[in-house]
Structure formats: structure tokens, C-alpha cells
Design a protein around this motif. Structure first.
Motif, short mmCIF file in Angstrom:
data_model
loop_
_atom_site.label_atom_id
_atom_site.label_comp_id
_atom_site.label_asym_id
_atom_site.label_seq_id
_atom_site.Cartn_x
_atom_site.Cartn_y
_atom_site.Cartn_z
N ALA A 58 0.91 -1.30 -0.11
CA ALA A 58 -0.04 -0.11 -0.04
C ALA A 58 0.80 1.08 0.07
O ALA A 58 0.41 2.33 -0.11
N GLY A 59 2.12 1.12 0.14
CA GLY A 59 2.91 2.25 0.02
C GLY A 59 3.05 2.99 1.56
O GLY A 59 3.52 4.22 1.64
N ILE A 60 2.64 2.32 2.38
CA ILE A 60 2.74 2.97 3.82
C ILE A 60 4.20 2.80 4.41
O ILE A 60 4.63 1.71 4.72
N GLU A 61 4.50 4.05 4.66
CA GLU A 61 6.07 3.99 5.31
C GLU A 61 6.10 3.54 6.64
O GLU A 61 5.21 3.74 7.45
N LYS A 62 7.35 2.99 7.13
CA LYS A 62 7.44 2.56 8.51
C LYS A 62 8.71 3.32 8.97
O LYS A 62 9.75 3.41 8.43
N PHE A 63 8.79 3.77 10.07
CA PHE A 63 9.85 4.22 10.53
C PHE A 63 10.50 3.42 11.97
O PHE A 63 9.56 2.93 12.89
N ASN A 64 11.59 3.54 12.16
CA ASN A 64 12.55 3.13 13.41
C ASN A 64 12.98 4.19 14.17
O ASN A 64 13.92 4.77 13.55
#
Length: 153
Positions: A58-64
Motif C-alpha cells: 500500500a506504500g505505507i512507510e514505516k519508521f524506526n
């Protein structure tokens, strides 16, 4: 006005990916159009319950912390490339999730690849960028590069 059925998290992620690829929808969303923004928020809330693969599709970014998750960003880019050549959600999911295939599926894909690459007319179309040929070779390569199911399971 009839109410739309609630999609599953995977379906919401897939819908977000499709909407993201729709230039008209994206332009309206970025311009702050009410219906597109509301749809984005509704689907995002549902998709947040999905797994990493569906979120990448879906193109949902994820962050650390403050940094983007690099592996997740790579999955987003791969999903976009596969979607751009017209592969369906299920095939993209199989590729990103590394879903195993049977020994028979792997063998059939390997034989198909040998046959296709041995056909000069097919290879010419493939190298010329024919979308159906690129789709076919990409799907074959996904199966060839997928892990094989353990025969005992």
C-alpha cells in the motif's frame, strides 16, 4: 446512499495501493479534497492493522524512531515496480512475503523459463519491453526464486 462493506486490513492496504497509483485520485488527495482525504484516513486506519507486507504494498512507510525502515522502503519500491507492470496484489504479496511454492511449481516455472528463453521471437519481444512478456517473465522468476515447501509439511 448504501454503506460500503468494511474491507479487511489486507484489502484496505491493497485499496490504498490502487488509489496511490491513480493519478487523478492522488492529485485530488494532495489538493486536500474532502472525499479523498476521508477515504485515505478510513482505509489507513483499517490498513494499520495489516502486516508489514500489506503495508508495503500500500506504500505505507514505516519508521524506526526518526529513520525510515530501509528494508520496508525496499519492499515499497519493489511492490511499486511489480504493480507498475500490472501484477495483481496476490502475486506481489507472494513475492514480498517469500511464500513457498511446491517442488512441482518450481520445476514447472524453471521449465517454462528455459522454453521462453529458447524462443528467439519471445526473447525479442521481451527485450523490446513488451508488457505481457515482462509480466510473464516476472511471474516465472518469482516462482523460481521462491522457497520450496518442505515435503513433510
Amino acid at each position: 446512499m448504501t454503506e460500503q462493506p468494511q474491507p479487511s486490513p489486507a484489502e484496505a492496504s491493497a485499496q490504498l495501493g490502487q488509489l496511490r497509483a491513480d493519478k487523478d485520485w492522488s492529485a485530488a488527495f494532495l489538493a486536500g479534497s474532502g472525499p479523498q482525504v476521508a477515504e485515505f484516513h478510513r482505509l489507513s486506519e483499517i490498513a494499520a492493522k495489516s502486516d508489514d507486507v500489506d503495508q508495503a504494498i500500500a506504500g505505507i512507510e514505516k519508521f524506526n524512531g526518526v529513520f525510515r525502515d530501509t528494508n520496508h522502503q525496499i519492499m515499497i519500491e519493489v511492490a511499486g515496480g511489480l504493480r507498475d507492470i500490472g501484477l495483481p496484489h496476490e502475486v506481489i504479496r507472494q513475492a514480498l512475503a517469500g511464500q513457498p511454492v511446491s517442488r512441482e511449481e518450481r520445476t514447472a516455472a524453471e521449465q517454462t523459463k528455459i522454453k521462453l528463453m529458447g524462443d528467439p521471437a519471445w526473447v525479442k519481444e521481451y527485450l523490446a519491453g513488451s508488457v505481457p512478456h515482462r509480466q510473464q517473465m516476472t511471474m516465472v522468476n518469482i516462482v523460481v526464486n521462491s522457497p520450496v515447501k518442505d515435503a513433510t509439511t
